[in-house]
Design an enzyme around this catalytic site. Sequence first.
Site, PDB file in Angstrom:
ATOM      1  N   ARG A 136       5.665   1.311  -4.367  1.00 57.38           N
ATOM      2  CA  ARG A 136       5.150   0.938  -5.562  1.00 57.38           C
ATOM      3  C   ARG A 136       5.970   1.501  -6.618  1.00 57.38           C
ATOM      4  O   ARG A 136       6.442   0.910  -7.606  1.00 57.38           O
ATOM      5  CB  ARG A 136       3.795   1.231  -5.855  1.00 57.38           C
ATOM      6  CG  ARG A 136       2.749   0.277  -4.981  1.00 57.38           C
ATOM      7  CD  ARG A 136       1.593   0.521  -5.445  1.00 57.38           C
ATOM      8  NE  ARG A 136       0.722   1.782  -5.160  1.00 57.38           N
ATOM      9  CZ  ARG A 136      -0.027   2.128  -3.988  1.00 57.38           C
ATOM     10  NH1 ARG A 136      -0.416   1.025  -3.382  1.00 57.38           N
ATOM     11  NH2 ARG A 136      -0.416   3.331  -3.819  1.00 57.38           N
ATOM     12  N   SER A 189       0.733  -1.246   0.075  1.00 56.73           N
ATOM     13  CA  SER A 189      -0.049   0.091   0.091  1.00 56.73           C
ATOM     14  C   SER A 189       0.746   1.288  -0.058  1.00 56.73           C
ATOM     15  O   SER A 189       0.273   2.342  -0.109  1.00 56.73           O
ATOM     16  CB  SER A 189      -0.991  -0.108   1.272  1.00 56.73           C
ATOM     17  OG  SER A 189      -0.255  -0.016   2.496  1.00 56.73           O
ATOM     18  N   CYS A 190       2.070   1.242   0.122  1.00 56.99           N
ATOM     19  CA  CYS A 190       3.111   2.344   0.143  1.00 56.99           C
ATOM     20  C   CYS A 190       3.231   2.925  -1.309  1.00 56.99           C
ATOM     21  O   CYS A 190       3.736   2.094  -2.017  1.00 56.99           O
ATOM     22  CB  CYS A 190       4.323   2.021   0.899  1.00 56.99           C
ATOM     23  SG  CYS A 190       5.547   3.162   0.904  1.00 56.99           S
ATOM     24  N   ASP A 191       3.055   4.108  -1.426  1.00 53.98           N
ATOM     25  CA  ASP A 191       3.283   4.773  -2.841  1.00 53.98           C
ATOM     26  C   ASP A 191       4.821   4.722  -3.358  1.00 53.98           C
ATOM     27  O   ASP A 191       4.970   4.338  -4.245  1.00 53.98           O
ATOM     28  CB  ASP A 191       2.895   6.230  -3.018  1.00 53.98           C
ATOM     29  CG  ASP A 191       1.459   6.385  -3.024  1.00 53.98           C
ATOM     30  OD1 ASP A 191       0.706   5.267  -3.164  1.00 53.98           O
ATOM     31  OD2 ASP A 191       0.699   7.184  -2.382  1.00 53.98           O
TER      32      ASP A 191
END
Length: 109
Positions: free
Chosen positions: A13, A8-10
Site C-alpha cells: 500500500r 492487505s500488505c502495508d
Amino acid sequence: MRFFGLKSCDTCRKALKALAAAGHSPVVIDVRADGVSDADRSAIIAQFGDAALNCASTTWRGLSDAEKTADPALLLAAHPTLMKRPVIEADGTWTIGWKADVQAKHLGE
C-alpha cells in the site's frame, strides 16, 4: 508498469501510494486474488531465485521442513503469497521489495 503484491500488505500500500504520487499508474496484480501467470512466475524466479520467497511470512512458517526444500517455482505456484513483495516490472526490468534502491529506481530519487 506492473505491480505484483497483496492488497492487505502495508508495504505494498505504501509503495502504491508513492508510485501514484510520482505519476505512475501501475497495473496492480493481487497475487492472492488474481494469481501469477506461469510466464511471470518463471521470470520472477529467473530474476531473483530463492530471494523471491518471503521466508519471514506466516505462510512460510506454516510449511513443513520438506515443503521448504521444494523448488521455489513450485512453492510460488502452490502458495502465491510466499512471494516477497512488491515485485514491480517496468519496461522489462524487474525489482523486488520496497527498499531505498527500489524506491530511487521507480520514483527517480
